[in-house]
Design an enzyme around this catalytic site. Structure first.
Site, PDB file in Angstrom:
ATOM      1  N   ASP A  13       0.802  -1.208  -0.106  1.00 20.46           N
ATOM      2  CA  ASP A  13      -0.206   0.022   0.113  1.00 20.46           C
ATOM      3  C   ASP A  13       0.993   1.397  -0.027  1.00 20.46           C
ATOM      4  O   ASP A  13       1.998   1.357   0.566  1.00 20.46           O
ATOM      5  CB  ASP A  13      -0.772   0.037   1.242  1.00 20.46           C
ATOM      6  CG  ASP A  13      -2.080   1.010   1.145  1.00 20.46           C
ATOM      7  OD1 ASP A  13      -2.234   1.812   0.141  1.00 20.46           O
ATOM      8  OD2 ASP A  13      -2.779   1.288   2.182  1.00 20.46           O
ATOM      9  N   SER A  14       0.379   2.530  -0.605  1.00 22.59           N
ATOM     10  CA  SER A  14       1.085   3.534  -0.882  1.00 22.59           C
ATOM     11  C   SER A  14       1.310   4.264   0.467  1.00 22.59           C
ATOM     12  O   SER A  14       2.433   4.971   0.732  1.00 22.59           O
ATOM     13  CB  SER A  14       0.548   4.411  -1.650  1.00 22.59           C
ATOM     14  OG  SER A  14      -0.578   4.653  -1.188  1.00 22.59           O
ATOM     15  N   GLY A  36      -0.787   6.124   1.706  1.00 20.90           N
ATOM     16  CA  GLY A  36      -1.759   7.608   1.795  1.00 20.90           C
ATOM     17  C   GLY A  36      -2.642   7.681   3.213  1.00 20.90           C
ATOM     18  O   GLY A  36      -2.442   8.736   3.949  1.00 20.90           O
ATOM     19  N   PHE A  37      -3.423   6.361   3.269  1.00 21.35           N
ATOM     20  CA  PHE A  37      -3.930   6.451   4.591  1.00 21.35           C
ATOM     21  C   PHE A  37      -3.361   6.788   5.886  1.00 21.35           C
ATOM     22  O   PHE A  37      -3.895   7.505   6.673  1.00 21.35           O
ATOM     23  CB  PHE A  37      -4.906   5.186   4.621  1.00 21.35           C
ATOM     24  CG  PHE A  37      -5.824   4.884   5.714  1.00 21.35           C
ATOM     25  CD1 PHE A  37      -7.088   5.637   5.971  1.00 21.35           C
ATOM     26  CD2 PHE A  37      -5.577   4.380   6.686  1.00 21.35           C
ATOM     27  CE1 PHE A  37      -7.911   5.599   6.962  1.00 21.35           C
ATOM     28  CE2 PHE A  37      -6.182   3.966   7.931  1.00 21.35           C
ATOM     29  CZ  PHE A  37      -7.361   4.802   7.972  1.00 21.35           C
ATOM     30  N   GLN A  94     -11.133   8.164  -5.231  1.00 25.21           N
ATOM     31  CA  GLN A  94     -11.378   8.738  -4.002  1.00 25.21           C
ATOM     32  C   GLN A  94     -12.958   9.316  -4.523  1.00 25.21           C
ATOM     33  O   GLN A  94     -13.507   9.138  -5.344  1.00 25.21           O
ATOM     34  CB  GLN A  94     -10.519   9.826  -3.598  1.00 25.21           C
ATOM     35  CG  GLN A  94      -9.346   9.284  -3.034  1.00 25.21           C
ATOM     36  CD  GLN A  94      -9.534   8.759  -1.654  1.00 25.21           C
ATOM     37  OE1 GLN A  94     -10.535   8.861  -1.045  1.00 25.21           O
ATOM     38  NE2 GLN A  94      -8.661   7.941  -1.020  1.00 25.21           N
ATOM     39  N   ASP A 132      -8.359  -5.761   2.202  1.00 28.64           N
ATOM     40  CA  ASP A 132      -7.527  -5.987   3.332  1.00 28.64           C
ATOM     41  C   ASP A 132      -8.172  -5.488   4.348  1.00 28.64           C
ATOM     42  O   ASP A 132      -8.884  -4.519   4.487  1.00 28.64           O
ATOM     43  CB  ASP A 132      -6.351  -5.014   3.033  1.00 28.64           C
ATOM     44  CG  ASP A 132      -6.351  -3.722   2.970  1.00 28.64           C
ATOM     45  OD1 ASP A 132      -7.036  -3.301   2.148  1.00 28.64           O
ATOM     46  OD2 ASP A 132      -5.869  -3.191   3.902  1.00 28.64           O
TER      47      ASP A 132
END
Ligand SMILES: [Zn+2]
Length: 331
Positions: A49-50, A52-53, A147, A224
C-alpha cells in the site's frame, strides 16, 4: 506469525505498507537486503500500500500541496515531504508485485468542496505516477485508488479519470470510514458497475464479513483489513455462530474448541479454557493461537466465496452468512 504458518493457512498474498517500511527500517536497509521479498524471505506475491491512509491517519502536521504531501513521522516527529513520484520509487525499492499509487485520502465527513479537491489531486497524482513509471520501465503491477467521498458524481469522475490513465487494477479508497452503511453500499455498487470487468477491484480497509460478502456480490475482488489479526490479539475470535470474547469467565472450564466446525490447528488441539488461560496470563502463544484461528476463519470464508462463485451459488452463501447470528456488531 511465521511465514510457514501463514503458508500453511494457504494465504495467497500478503500486504506490506510503504509508509511504515519507509520509516522503519528505511529504504537503504531494504535496498541493501535486496527488496522486501528477500528481506522477509517470502517468495509469494506481495502488495504494497502506498501509505496514503497512514500518512493522513497516523501523522501529525500532515499538509497536502499540489506537489505532494508533507508530514511529521508519527515515530519521532521528523519532517518528511513525499511526492507521488517518491512513493512510486519507494515501492520500486520494495520490489513488491503490486504497488498502489499515492492518493489524497478524504475523511468522513468531508464537504463536497473538500472531497472534490481530494479527488482532483488524486487524479493529478495518479497521472504523474503513471508518467513517472513510463520513464522507468517496470515489471510491477500498479493499481490506482479512486476517491470522491460519498458524492457519487465526484467518485464517478474519479473512477473515469483513473480508468483513462489506465492502471492494472482499481481500488476504492475512503470508504468504510464512518459513513452510513447505505451510502457505503451505494458507492460500492455504483463504482463496481462502471469499473472494467477484466481488472481486479479492491475495496480498501474493509474487514467485516457481512460487508465483504455483500461487496463480493457487487463485484469486488480484493480486501485487506487488520480485523482478523488485531482482534485475535485482543482475544476476540470469529466463529461460524458469532464472536467469542475469550477472556469471559464463562470459558474458564469450557472444554470445547473455539469453533466446533473449524479444522484449524488451534481448534483441533486446544480448549477455550486453555486459550482463556493463555490470554489471561498474556502469553505470546495466546496471540499466535488466536491469530491462527481468525486467519483460518477468514481464509476459509474466502475459499467458500470463490467456490460459490464457481458453482453459481454465491447468493445462497451470502444468505446463510447474513442470517448467522452475530453477537453484537463486529468490533
Ligand atoms: Zn479454528
Amino acid at each position: 506469525m511465521s511465514h510457514r504458518t501463514v503458508q500453511n493457512l494457504e494465504a495467497q498474498l500478503i500486504l506490506v505498507n510503504a509508509y511504515h517500511l519507509y520509516l522503519r527500517p528505511g529504504l537503504d536497509i531494504i535496498n541493501e537486503l535486496g527488496g522486501v521479498h528477500s528481506f522477509i524471505s517470502w517468495s509469494g506475491p506481495i502488495l504494497s500500500d502506498s501509505g496514503g491512509f497512514q500518512i493522513y491517519s497516523l501523522s501529525p502536521l500532515t499538509k497536502v500541496k499540489k506537489e505532494g504531501v508533507s508530514f511529521a513521522s508519527h515515530l519521532d516527529g521528523t519532517k518528511i515531504f513525499l511526492t507521488p513520484e517518491d512513493v512510486i520509487d519507494i515501492q520500486r525499492v520494495l520490489g513488491t508485485d503490486i504497488m498502489m499509487i499515492l492518493d489524497y485520502f478524504c475523511p468522513y465527513p468531508s464537504s463536497k468542496k473538500e472531497a472534490r479537491q481530494a479527488a482532483k489531486i488524486t487524479t493529478e497524482w495518479a497521472q504523474r505516477s503513471k508518467s513517472h513509471l513510463q520513464t522507468k520501465g517496470l515489471s510491477q503491477l500498479v493499481w490506482g485508488i479512486c476517491q470522491g467521498g460519498v458524492y457519487w458524481d465526484l467518485r464517478k469522475q474519479s473512477i473515469e479519470e483513473l480508468m483513462a490513465i489506465d492502471f492494472d487494477g482499481y481500488a476504492l479508497g475512503g470508504l468504510g470510514i464512518g459513513e452510513p452503511k447505505t451510502q457505503f453500499m451505494e458507492m460500492v455498487e455504483r463504482s463496481s458497475s462502471i469499473l472494467p470487468e477484466e481488472k481486479p477491484r479492491y475495496l480498501m480497509g474493509i474487514g467485516y464479513i457481512h460487508d465483504i460478502i455483500q461487496a463480493v456480490e457487487l463485484g469486488i475482488d480484493f480486501f485487506d483489513c487488520v480485523l482478523p489479526t488485531r482482534n485475535a490479539r485482543n482475544g476476540t475470535l470469529f466463529t461460524s455462530t458469532g464472536k467469542i470474547v475469550i477472556k469471559n469467565k464463562k470459558y474458564e472450564t469450557d472444554t470445547r474448541p473455539i469453533d466446533e466446525d473449524c479444522n484449524c490447528y488451534t481448534c483441533q488441539n486446544f480448549s477455550r479454557a486453555y486459550l482463556r488461560h493463555l490470554y489471561e496470563r498474556q502469553e505470546i502463544s495466546s496471540s499466535i493461537l488466536n491469530t491462527i484461528h481468525n486467519l483460518h476463519f477468514y481464509l476459509d470464508i474466502f475459499r467458500k466465496i470463490r467456490h460459490s462463485i464457481q458453482s453459481n451459488s454465491l447468493h445462497q452463501l451470502k444468505y446463510s452468512i447474513m442470517n448467522k447470528k452475530e453477537e453484537g456488531e463486529p468490533v
